[in-house]
Every structure is written in structure tokens, then in C-alpha cells.
Design a protein around this motif. Structure first.
Motif, PDB file in Angstrom:
ATOM      1  N   CYS A   1       8.304  35.897 -45.058  1.00 46.49           N
ATOM      2  CA  CYS A   1       8.272  34.281 -44.947  1.00 46.49           C
ATOM      3  C   CYS A   1       6.685  33.962 -45.322  1.00 46.49           C
ATOM      4  O   CYS A   1       6.348  33.048 -44.782  1.00 46.49           O
TER       5      CYS A   1
ATOM      6  N   GLU B   1       7.945  29.710 -36.378  1.00 47.71           N
ATOM      7  CA  GLU B   1       8.183  30.964 -35.987  1.00 47.71           C
ATOM      8  C   GLU B   1       7.803  31.218 -34.592  1.00 47.71           C
ATOM      9  O   GLU B   1       6.893  30.780 -34.084  1.00 47.71           O
TER      10      GLU B   1
ATOM     11  N   LEU C   1       4.907  28.219 -47.758  1.00 44.14           N
ATOM     12  CA  LEU C   1       4.377  27.292 -47.009  1.00 44.14           C
ATOM     13  C   LEU C   1       4.048  27.692 -45.513  1.00 44.14           C
ATOM     14  O   LEU C   1       4.306  28.908 -45.304  1.00 44.14           O
ATOM     15  N   THR C   2       3.501  27.089 -44.684  1.00 42.51           N
ATOM     16  CA  THR C   2       2.900  27.830 -43.471  1.00 42.51           C
ATOM     17  C   THR C   2       3.940  27.302 -42.235  1.00 42.51           C
ATOM     18  O   THR C   2       4.578  26.217 -42.452  1.00 42.51           O
ATOM     19  N   LYS C   3       4.143  28.222 -41.354  1.00 44.88           N
ATOM     20  CA  LYS C   3       4.973  28.018 -40.434  1.00 44.88           C
ATOM     21  C   LYS C   3       4.223  27.451 -39.121  1.00 44.88           C
ATOM     22  O   LYS C   3       3.096  27.796 -38.870  1.00 44.88           O
ATOM     23  N   LYS C   4       5.134  26.742 -38.458  1.00 44.52           N
ATOM     24  CA  LYS C   4       4.547  26.228 -37.175  1.00 44.52           C
ATOM     25  C   LYS C   4       5.016  27.315 -35.772  1.00 44.52           C
ATOM     26  O   LYS C   4       5.963  27.717 -36.006  1.00 44.52           O
TER      27      LYS C   4
ATOM     28  N   TYR D   1      14.390  27.611 -39.455  1.00 49.64           N
ATOM     29  CA  TYR D   1      14.172  26.667 -40.527  1.00 49.64           C
ATOM     30  C   TYR D   1      14.176  25.221 -39.930  1.00 49.64           C
ATOM     31  O   TYR D   1      14.756  24.967 -39.279  1.00 49.64           O
ATOM     32  N   ASP D   2      13.201  24.438 -40.710  1.00 50.65           N
ATOM     33  CA  ASP D   2      13.221  23.119 -40.562  1.00 50.65           C
ATOM     34  C   ASP D   2      14.021  22.673 -41.476  1.00 50.65           C
ATOM     35  O   ASP D   2      14.413  22.974 -42.409  1.00 50.65           O
TER      36      ASP D   2
ATOM     37  N   ALA E   1       6.768  27.822 -53.057  1.00 52.51           N
ATOM     38  CA  ALA E   1       7.351  26.486 -52.290  1.00 52.51           C
ATOM     39  C   ALA E   1       7.622  25.429 -53.364  1.00 52.51           C
ATOM     40  O   ALA E   1       8.674  24.670 -53.094  1.00 52.51           O
TER      41      ALA E   1
ATOM     42  N   THR F   1      10.029  26.313 -44.953  1.00 54.99           N
ATOM     43  CA  THR F   1       9.236  26.179 -43.673  1.00 54.99           C
ATOM     44  C   THR F   1       9.969  26.037 -42.088  1.00 54.99           C
ATOM     45  O   THR F   1      11.243  25.734 -42.633  1.00 54.99           O
TER      46      THR F   1
ATOM     47  N   SER G   1      12.964  20.719 -44.195  1.00 53.27           N
ATOM     48  CA  SER G   1      12.269  20.414 -45.506  1.00 53.27           C
ATOM     49  C   SER G   1      12.499  20.634 -46.760  1.00 53.27           C
ATOM     50  O   SER G   1      12.401  20.160 -47.750  1.00 53.27           O
TER      51      SER G   1
ATOM     52  N   THR H   1      11.719  23.552 -47.967  1.00 54.08           N
ATOM     53  CA  THR H   1      10.840  24.193 -48.475  1.00 54.08           C
ATOM     54  C   THR H   1      10.714  25.664 -48.119  1.00 54.08           C
ATOM     55  O   THR H   1       9.699  26.509 -48.571  1.00 54.08           O
TER      56      THR H   1
END
Length: 285
Positions: A11, A224, A279-282, A214-215, A18, A221, A217, A219
Motif C-alpha cells: 500500500c 490503516e 497515496l497516503t493512508k490515514k 479503503y475509503d 495513484a 487510499t 476516493s 485512489t
């Protein structure tokens, strides 16, 4: 608590992926124990069709499609199952594929007669990562119930060799996707899979550790999660060959080892195959 280790590698692809619309793969596993001390470890790989919807976007007004997977994964059906079995350092594994709607589902599993045999087979499967496997335990509690305890990271560690073997087999996998994008420049085989959850089951009791979600989006992202090193469940084991489906739907084990690899609009999968994530994960504690 800990963040996922190997699983997170799938990931962490670059921004270029992305922007290309790639979709991360999703991996789940299930370890089930029976009343005679035997059990089964199962992984399931879902290979998304080109027109399948990217996970997390299903409820969007305009759901995102995966794209084109054929330039990367070069074998399908029984040929894919044969390849996956050949990569396994553990010989007595069962590998099969089937169609579910427009998608392909590959199931990879192995059985054992005792928890000691399970630990041994898991280490064999992990091959050069065997020293990183932590023994699972199956303990009788004296009242008819047993407690199963498993190291969460056993799942990603034990299947890493299969991902790497598929990635490096030019007859089964094209690292460049026919020239779309060279995965060697994006981190190689460690970018092609992501573990979403790990489940263990004893009778009608089941517990799942959630690792990534997953969200919407489209993409790749998402969130986590932090998680404990071990997952543990206590229950009355079912008879081998009997109905082991949990009676509580909320406790039904998630045994889907879904993997999608999409690069430049491409989804790929294999044994546990798949995906360059982005992309970056939250982070969620």
C-alpha cells in the motif's frame, strides 16, 4: 499495538500510480480448528475483472472501475492455479480457481492434523522467512472449549514467497504491463499485495483483526489500523467436515484473500496477488 508490517508494503506505491488510477490488492485469511485438533488455513484471491468496481467506491454516484488487468497477469483459470501451486514451498497445498460473476476467485489452502503440524507447515510455506513465523497455540480449557491464538503477521509473512515467485515468473507475470508501467521502479513485488484482515475460527466463534480499509476516493487510499500482535478466540470446536459456519452472522469468518493489482488502470492477482497501492493512508489508532 502495532502497524502492519509486510502488508503495508503493498500500500505504499508512488503518486504516479495513484494518478494512473491503480487499485490496491486485498488479502484476507482464515485459520480454523476442529475438535480433533486438526484444522485448515485458507487464503482466497479474487481477481477483479477489468470492469469491476474499485473497492470503497460502490456507493459513489459514479463508481470507479478497475481498468485493464490483462497486461500484467498472463495466466488464468487452471493455469493460474497450477502456477501458484508450483511456487509454494509447501507441497501438500490445494489450489483452485472458479468464476464468481465476472471475477476469478483463486483459493489456496492447506490442512494439518495438529497445531504442531500447522506451525511446521506454515514455516515451510514461509520458506526463507520461516524464522519470522511465531507458533500458534491451541489450548484445552477443561470445559469442552479451546482457545486458539495466532500471530497476526503469520499471514503476510507466510505468503510473501508466493508473491515474489509470481512476480519474477515472466511466463505468468509481466512487470511492465506491456509497457504501461514498470513495477521494478515502484518497489517490485512488495508493492503487489495488501492484507486487509486475519481471522481465526473455533466452532461458531470467530474473531477478525482488521488491518486496512479503503475509503471511497477510488485512489487506493484508506485507513490503516493499529492491531495487537496476536488474535485469540475461545469456543467449542466443530467436528471436522461438519458445519463450521458461525451461528452469529457478525462472527462469520472473512476468508477472502482478495488481491487486485491495478497499475495504470490494471488489476492483477496471483496466489495472494496484487496491487500497487497509492497515496497516503490515514492512521487510525
Amino acid at each position: 499495538m502495532k502497524k502492519k508490517m509486510i502488508a503495508i508494503a503493498g500500500c505504499a506505491a508512488g503518486m504516479v500510480l495513484a494518478l494512473a488510477g491503480c487499485q490496491a490488492g486485498m488479502v484476507n485469511s482464515n485459520l480454523t480448528m476442529y475438535d480433533d485438533g486438526s484444522g485448515t488455513k485458507t487464503f482466497t484471491v479474487t481477481i477483479l475483472d477489468d470492469s469491476s468496481i474499485i473497492p470503497g467506491t460502490e456507493e459513489n454516484d459514479n463508481p470507479s472501475q478497475v481498468g485493464n488487468n490483462t497486461p500484467y497477469l498472463l495466466v488464468w483459470g487452471d493455469e493460474l492455479a497450477t502456477k501458484v501451486k508450483s511456487y509454494s514451498a509447501l507441497e501438500d497445498v490445494e489450489v483452485k480457481t472458479e468464476k464468481q460473476g465476472k471475477d476469478t476467485v483463486l483459493t489456496f489452502s492447506y490442512s494439518f492434523n495438529s497445531i504442531a503440524e500447522y506451525n511446521s507447515k506454515t514455516k515451510t510455506l514461509a520458506k526463507n522467512k520461516s524464522s519470522e513465523i511465531m507458533d500458534a497455540t491451541y489450548t484445552a480449557n477443561g470445559n469442552g472449549t479451546y482457545t486458539l491464538r495466532e500471530y497476526v503477521d503469520n499471514t503476510p509473512i507466510s505468503i510473501e514467497n508466493i508473491f515474489e515467485s509470481l512476480y519474477n515468473d515472466p511466463t505468468a507475470f509481466d512487470k511492465t504491463g506491456g509497457g504501461n508501467l514498470d513495477l521494478d521502479t515502484q518497489g517490485g513485488f512488495k508493492k503487489i499485495y495488501d492484507v486487509l484482515s486475519v481471522t481465526i475460527t473455533v466452532g461458531d466463534q470467530s474473531k477478525t483483526v482488521k488491518i486496512f480499509e479503503y475509503d471511497n476516493s477510488g485512489t487506493g487510499t484508506g485507513t490503516e489500523f493499529d492491531y495487537d500482535d496476536y488474535v485469540e478466540v475461545t469456543g467449542t470446536p466443530a467436528k471436522k467436515g461438519g458445519d463450521t459456519t458461525p451461528s452469529d452472522p457478525e462472527k462469520k469468518p472473512n476468508v477472502g484473500l482478495i488481491v487486485g493489482l491495478s497499475v495504470g488502470g490494471v488489476v492483477v492477482i496471483g496466489a495472494a496477488v496484487a496491487a500497487a497501492l497509492v497515496l497516503t493512508k490515514k492512521k487510525k489508532g
